[in-house]
Design a protein around this motif. Sequence first.
Motif, PDB file in Angstrom:
ATOM      1  N   SER A 291      45.064  36.033  39.056  1.00 16.77           N
ATOM      2  CA  SER A 291      45.049  35.566  40.327  1.00 16.77           C
ATOM      3  C   SER A 291      44.626  36.257  41.542  1.00 16.77           C
ATOM      4  CB  SER A 291      46.349  34.912  40.631  1.00 16.77           C
ATOM      5  OG  SER A 291      46.838  33.824  39.688  1.00 16.77           O
ATOM      6  N   SER A 292      45.213  37.760  41.346  1.00 19.01           N
ATOM      7  CA  SER A 292      44.699  38.600  42.630  1.00 19.01           C
ATOM      8  C   SER A 292      43.366  38.942  42.649  1.00 19.01           C
ATOM      9  CB  SER A 292      45.833  39.737  42.562  1.00 19.01           C
ATOM     10  OG  SER A 292      45.179  40.578  41.627  1.00 19.01           O
ATOM     11  N   ARG A 293      42.656  39.029  41.509  1.00 19.77           N
ATOM     12  CA  ARG A 293      41.359  39.337  41.586  1.00 19.77           C
ATOM     13  C   ARG A 293      40.582  38.329  42.160  1.00 19.77           C
ATOM     14  NH1 ARG A 293      39.356  44.191  39.643  1.00 19.77           N
ATOM     15  NH2 ARG A 293      41.297  45.675  39.057  1.00 19.77           N
ATOM     16  N   TRP A 294      41.047  36.919  41.696  1.00 21.01           N
ATOM     17  CA  TRP A 294      39.992  35.870  42.007  1.00 21.01           C
ATOM     18  C   TRP A 294      40.475  35.381  43.658  1.00 21.01           C
ATOM     19  CZ3 TRP A 294      36.050  33.984  40.197  1.00 21.01           C
ATOM     20  CH2 TRP A 294      35.665  33.962  38.783  1.00 21.01           C
ATOM     21  N   ALA A 295      41.545  35.831  44.108  1.00 15.99           N
ATOM     22  CA  ALA A 295      42.083  35.648  45.531  1.00 15.99           C
ATOM     23  C   ALA A 295      41.178  36.864  46.296  1.00 15.99           C
ATOM     24  CB  ALA A 295      43.644  35.835  45.816  1.00 15.99           C
TER      25      ALA A 295
ATOM     26  N   VAL B 202      38.753  43.224  49.739  1.00 14.79           N
ATOM     27  CA  VAL B 202      38.351  44.921  48.784  1.00 14.79           C
ATOM     28  C   VAL B 202      39.751  45.320  48.683  1.00 14.79           C
ATOM     29  CG1 VAL B 202      37.280  46.991  49.221  1.00 14.79           C
ATOM     30  CG2 VAL B 202      36.077  44.828  49.716  1.00 14.79           C
ATOM     31  N   LYS B 203      40.472  45.398  49.653  1.00 13.21           N
ATOM     32  CA  LYS B 203      41.947  46.082  49.424  1.00 13.21           C
ATOM     33  C   LYS B 203      42.725  45.581  48.280  1.00 13.21           C
ATOM     34  CE  LYS B 203      45.295  48.993  50.742  1.00 13.21           C
ATOM     35  NZ  LYS B 203      45.360  50.383  50.266  1.00 13.21           N
ATOM     36  N   MET B 204      42.843  44.137  48.428  1.00 16.01           N
ATOM     37  CA  MET B 204      43.344  43.317  47.344  1.00 16.01           C
ATOM     38  C   MET B 204      42.833  43.603  45.832  1.00 16.01           C
ATOM     39  SD  MET B 204      44.426  39.401  47.062  1.00 16.01           S
ATOM     40  CE  MET B 204      44.741  39.337  48.907  1.00 16.01           C
TER      41      MET B 204
ATOM     42  N   GLU C 207      49.954  44.869  52.182  1.00 15.02           N
ATOM     43  CA  GLU C 207      49.135  44.993  53.503  1.00 15.02           C
ATOM     44  C   GLU C 207      47.974  44.206  52.991  1.00 15.02           C
ATOM     45  OE1 GLU C 207      50.381  47.449  51.864  1.00 15.02           O
ATOM     46  OE2 GLU C 207      51.687  48.476  53.151  1.00 15.02           O
ATOM     47  N   SER C 208      47.300  44.141  51.900  1.00 15.72           N
ATOM     48  CA  SER C 208      45.994  43.535  51.612  1.00 15.72           C
ATOM     49  C   SER C 208      46.473  41.892  51.608  1.00 15.72           C
ATOM     50  CB  SER C 208      45.574  43.809  50.355  1.00 15.72           C
ATOM     51  OG  SER C 208      46.578  43.638  49.175  1.00 15.72           O
ATOM     52  N   HIS C 209      47.606  41.693  51.130  1.00 16.15           N
ATOM     53  CA  HIS C 209      47.963  40.104  51.266  1.00 16.15           C
ATOM     54  C   HIS C 209      48.124  39.773  52.721  1.00 16.15           C
ATOM     55  CE1 HIS C 209      49.171  39.217  46.860  1.00 16.15           C
ATOM     56  NE2 HIS C 209      48.745  40.269  46.724  1.00 16.15           N
TER      57      HIS C 209
END
Length: 121
Positions: free
Chosen positions: A8-12, A51-53, A60-62
């Motif tokens: 999910s984080s990759r797709w976000a 990119v950071k996520m 922080e990326s979120h």
Amino acid sequence: MPRRLTRSSRWAAVAAIVLALVLVERAANAASTSAMVLEGVVALLAMLGGVKMWVHNCFESHLVVVLAVAATSIGTLLSLTLGMPGNGPTELSATHVVTLLLSVTVGLLLVLDAHERRTEH
């Protein structure tokens, strides 16, 4: 602090980067210089946060991505309902629909990411 990377984080992250590209297109076709600068800055934040996520999936990326998505979706909804200062409401376009869909998608994917990380223990 980096967190576990999830699907999910990759797709976000991908959705945030695509949102940034859509915002670059909107900035290029903006009616005023202030709108161009605003959309360019939000596009930069969405790109950097995405990119950071992708790399770290950290708080922080979120935060950066959520702020970029909130600014984008609120600005789009205000433009569609009230209009830009000095103008009336804008008509719904494909870019508006894509922007709102990407904003909702990023939000849902971040909720799924939190759920995946919470249930792993």
